[in-house]
Design a protein around this motif. Structure first.
Motif, PDB file in Angstrom:
ATOM      1  N   PRO A   1       0.833  -1.208   0.000  1.00 25.94           N
ATOM      2  CA  PRO A   1       0.000   0.000   0.000  1.00 25.94           C
ATOM      3  C   PRO A   1       0.868   1.259   0.000  1.00 25.94           C
ATOM      4  O   PRO A   1       1.977   1.270   0.522  1.00 25.94           O
ATOM      5  CB  PRO A   1      -0.808  -0.113   1.293  1.00 25.94           C
ATOM      6  CG  PRO A   1      -0.061  -1.080   2.143  1.00 25.94           C
ATOM      7  CD  PRO A   1       0.706  -1.977   1.215  1.00 25.94           C
ATOM      8  N   ALA A   2       0.329   2.297  -0.613  1.00 25.11           N
ATOM      9  CA  ALA A   2       1.046   3.571  -0.656  1.00 25.11           C
ATOM     10  C   ALA A   2       1.226   4.095   0.765  1.00 25.11           C
ATOM     11  O   ALA A   2       0.381   3.875   1.634  1.00 25.11           O
ATOM     12  CB  ALA A   2       0.266   4.584  -1.491  1.00 25.11           C
ATOM     13  N   ARG A   3       2.351   4.787   0.963  1.00 26.12           N
ATOM     14  CA  ARG A   3       2.584   5.372   2.283  1.00 26.12           C
ATOM     15  C   ARG A   3       1.572   6.465   2.548  1.00 26.12           C
ATOM     16  O   ARG A   3       1.245   7.238   1.654  1.00 26.12           O
ATOM     17  CB  ARG A   3       3.998   5.952   2.360  1.00 26.12           C
ATOM     18  CG  ARG A   3       5.074   4.910   2.246  1.00 26.12           C
ATOM     19  CD  ARG A   3       6.420   5.548   2.286  1.00 26.12           C
ATOM     20  NE  ARG A   3       6.539   6.392   1.086  1.00 26.12           N
ATOM     21  CZ  ARG A   3       7.614   7.076   0.759  1.00 26.12           C
ATOM     22  NH1 ARG A   3       8.656   7.054   1.532  1.00 26.12           N
ATOM     23  NH2 ARG A   3       7.653   7.793  -0.326  1.00 26.12           N
ATOM     24  N   GLU A   4       1.094   6.505   3.745  1.00 26.97           N
ATOM     25  CA  GLU A   4       0.129   7.529   4.116  1.00 26.97           C
ATOM     26  C   GLU A   4       0.596   8.282   5.352  1.00 26.97           C
ATOM     27  O   GLU A   4      -0.202   8.823   6.100  1.00 26.97           O
ATOM     28  CB  GLU A   4      -1.243   6.898   4.337  1.00 26.97           C
ATOM     29  CG  GLU A   4      -1.810   6.329   3.048  1.00 26.97           C
ATOM     30  CD  GLU A   4      -3.242   5.874   3.197  1.00 26.97           C
ATOM     31  OE1 GLU A   4      -3.906   6.301   4.152  1.00 26.97           O
ATOM     32  OE2 GLU A   4      -3.681   5.092   2.361  1.00 26.97           O
ATOM     33  N   ARG A   5       1.884   8.313   5.550  1.00 28.04           N
ATOM     34  CA  ARG A   5       2.465   8.983   6.716  1.00 28.04           C
ATOM     35  C   ARG A   5       2.453  10.481   6.476  1.00 28.04           C
ATOM     36  O   ARG A   5       2.907  10.965   5.447  1.00 28.04           O
ATOM     37  CB  ARG A   5       3.895   8.469   6.918  1.00 28.04           C
ATOM     38  CG  ARG A   5       4.737   9.252   7.899  1.00 28.04           C
ATOM     39  CD  ARG A   5       4.400   8.865   9.330  1.00 28.04           C
ATOM     40  NE  ARG A   5       5.414   9.319  10.260  1.00 28.04           N
ATOM     41  CZ  ARG A   5       5.392  10.512  10.836  1.00 28.04           C
ATOM     42  NH1 ARG A   5       4.454  11.381  10.556  1.00 28.04           N
ATOM     43  NH2 ARG A   5       6.337  10.834  11.699  1.00 28.04           N
ATOM     44  N   VAL A   6       1.916  11.212   7.407  1.00 27.96           N
ATOM     45  CA  VAL A   6       1.955  12.671   7.356  1.00 27.96           C
ATOM     46  C   VAL A   6       2.531  13.175   8.674  1.00 27.96           C
ATOM     47  O   VAL A   6       2.445  12.495   9.692  1.00 27.96           O
ATOM     48  CB  VAL A   6       0.561  13.295   7.111  1.00 27.96           C
ATOM     49  CG1 VAL A   6       0.029  12.912   5.748  1.00 27.96           C
ATOM     50  CG2 VAL A   6      -0.411  12.888   8.193  1.00 27.96           C
ATOM     51  N   LEU A   7       3.114  14.343   8.630  1.00 21.66           N
ATOM     52  CA  LEU A   7       3.661  14.929   9.847  1.00 21.66           C
ATOM     53  C   LEU A   7       2.531  15.462  10.720  1.00 21.66           C
ATOM     54  O   LEU A   7       1.576  16.048  10.217  1.00 21.66           O
ATOM     55  CB  LEU A   7       4.606  16.079   9.505  1.00 21.66           C
ATOM     56  CG  LEU A   7       5.858  15.732   8.709  1.00 21.66           C
ATOM     57  CD1 LEU A   7       6.651  16.999   8.401  1.00 21.66           C
ATOM     58  CD2 LEU A   7       6.719  14.731   9.436  1.00 21.66           C
ATOM     59  N   SER A   8       2.660  15.267  12.005  1.00 16.19           N
ATOM     60  CA  SER A   8       1.711  15.877  12.937  1.00 16.19           C
ATOM     61  C   SER A   8       2.019  17.370  12.994  1.00 16.19           C
ATOM     62  O   SER A   8       3.085  17.825  12.543  1.00 16.19           O
ATOM     63  CB  SER A   8       1.852  15.261  14.324  1.00 16.19           C
ATOM     64  OG  SER A   8       3.078  15.665  14.916  1.00 16.19           O
ATOM     65  N   LEU A   9       1.140  18.120  13.586  1.00 16.87           N
ATOM     66  CA  LEU A   9       1.358  19.558  13.735  1.00 16.87           C
ATOM     67  C   LEU A   9       2.640  19.814  14.531  1.00 16.87           C
ATOM     68  O   LEU A   9       3.434  20.692  14.185  1.00 16.87           O
ATOM     69  CB  LEU A   9       0.155  20.213  14.414  1.00 16.87           C
ATOM     70  CG  LEU A   9       0.185  21.731  14.522  1.00 16.87           C
ATOM     71  CD1 LEU A   9       0.315  22.365  13.139  1.00 16.87           C
ATOM     72  CD2 LEU A   9      -1.076  22.228  15.203  1.00 16.87           C
ATOM     73  N   GLY A  10       2.853  19.026  15.580  1.00 17.57           N
ATOM     74  CA  GLY A  10       4.064  19.180  16.389  1.00 17.57           C
ATOM     75  C   GLY A  10       5.327  18.865  15.603  1.00 17.57           C
ATOM     76  O   GLY A  10       6.338  19.557  15.718  1.00 17.57           O
ATOM     77  N   GLU A  11       5.283  17.799  14.781  1.00 16.86           N
ATOM     78  CA  GLU A  11       6.442  17.442  13.963  1.00 16.86           C
ATOM     79  C   GLU A  11       6.735  18.527  12.929  1.00 16.86           C
ATOM     80  O   GLU A  11       7.890  18.870  12.676  1.00 16.86           O
ATOM     81  CB  GLU A  11       6.213  16.107  13.258  1.00 16.86           C
ATOM     82  CG  GLU A  11       6.232  14.919  14.190  1.00 16.86           C
ATOM     83  CD  GLU A  11       5.764  13.659  13.510  1.00 16.86           C
ATOM     84  OE1 GLU A  11       6.361  12.602  13.783  1.00 16.86           O
ATOM     85  OE2 GLU A  11       4.795  13.710  12.710  1.00 16.86           O
ATOM     86  N   LEU A  12       5.679  19.068  12.332  1.00 16.58           N
ATOM     87  CA  LEU A  12       5.855  20.142  11.358  1.00 16.58           C
ATOM     88  C   LEU A  12       6.461  21.372  12.028  1.00 16.58           C
ATOM     89  O   LEU A  12       7.381  21.997  11.492  1.00 16.58           O
ATOM     90  CB  LEU A  12       4.511  20.493  10.713  1.00 16.58           C
ATOM     91  CG  LEU A  12       4.543  21.508   9.586  1.00 16.58           C
ATOM     92  CD1 LEU A  12       5.445  21.053   8.456  1.00 16.58           C
ATOM     93  CD2 LEU A  12       3.131  21.761   9.079  1.00 16.58           C
ATOM     94  N   TRP A  13       5.990  21.699  13.208  1.00 20.64           N
ATOM     95  CA  TRP A  13       6.545  22.819  13.975  1.00 20.64           C
ATOM     96  C   TRP A  13       8.032  22.575  14.251  1.00 20.64           C
ATOM     97  O   TRP A  13       8.865  23.456  14.073  1.00 20.64           O
ATOM     98  CB  TRP A  13       5.756  22.982  15.271  1.00 20.64           C
ATOM     99  CG  TRP A  13       6.245  24.089  16.145  1.00 20.64           C
ATOM    100  CD1 TRP A  13       5.942  25.409  16.054  1.00 20.64           C
ATOM    101  CD2 TRP A  13       7.143  23.958  17.254  1.00 20.64           C
ATOM    102  NE1 TRP A  13       6.587  26.115  17.044  1.00 20.64           N
ATOM    103  CE2 TRP A  13       7.332  25.241  17.791  1.00 20.64           C
ATOM    104  CE3 TRP A  13       7.798  22.891  17.840  1.00 20.64           C
ATOM    105  CZ2 TRP A  13       8.153  25.479  18.886  1.00 20.64           C
ATOM    106  CZ3 TRP A  13       8.613  23.130  18.934  1.00 20.64           C
ATOM    107  CH2 TRP A  13       8.782  24.412  19.440  1.00 20.64           C
TER     108      TRP A  13
END
Length: 167
Positions: free
Chosen positions: A28-40
């Motif tokens: 399956p395609a990756r569906e990992r996204v950064l959390s708001l905290g990780e993006l910060w």
């Protein structure tokens, strides 16, 4: 499988053990996204690790386009940089879907683009600009995996130092 097919073509064997065998399903395609905290944390880490790579990552965040589109951007693709509605036209051949794509530029993205083109470069990220070597005429073709690892460690350190709570 190809070897068995050649053997059948040459009448070395009569059947292949691969007859009826299907290809395994694609993962399956990756569906990992950064959390708001990780993006910060990533934005803070980019301030600590300056350079062209940081500008590439900033534009990835600000424009939501693919890495190769950012890295291969040329001066001719940017329109109305001094106007009220600056935008970036990514030509169809450089897009995965094969169609031209218009990207409105936020104030922050526009600042990066203007700064990158101050020297009169043809490419937003000329290949020589990444390592401080002689400037080349073509775009950067590779991504430095070491840079991504450094950023990841820096983000982990920032988030560990400040705690997991999102700002």
């Amino acid at each position: 499988k190809r070897c068995w097919s050649v053997a059948i073509e040459r009448d070395v064997i009569t059947t292949s053990p691969f007859v009826g065998l299907r290809k395994p399903p694609r993962p399956p395609a990756r569906e990992r996204v950064l959390s708001l905290g990780e993006l910060w944390g990533l934005v803070r880490a980019l301030d600590e690790v300056p350079g062209s790579n940081a500008d590439v990552v900033r534009l990835l965040i600000l424009t939501a386009v693919r890495r190769d589109n950012v890295v291969g951007a040329t001066r001719a693709e940017f329109q109305d940089l001094d106007g009220r509605a600056p935008y970036w036209i990514i030509p169809g051949p450089r897009m995965k879907a094969g169609r031209e794509h218009m990207v409105p530029l936020s104030r922050q993205a526009l600042e990066i683009v203007r700064r990158r083109f101050e020297g009169g470069e043809a490419y937003l990220f000329p290949s020589g600009g990444w390592s401080g070597g002689a400037r080349a005429t073509g775009p950067v073709k590779t991504w430095d995996g070491m840079y991504a690892a450094v950023l990841r460690r820096r983000v982990d350190k920032i988030l560990g130092k400040l705690g997991p709570a999102e700002p």
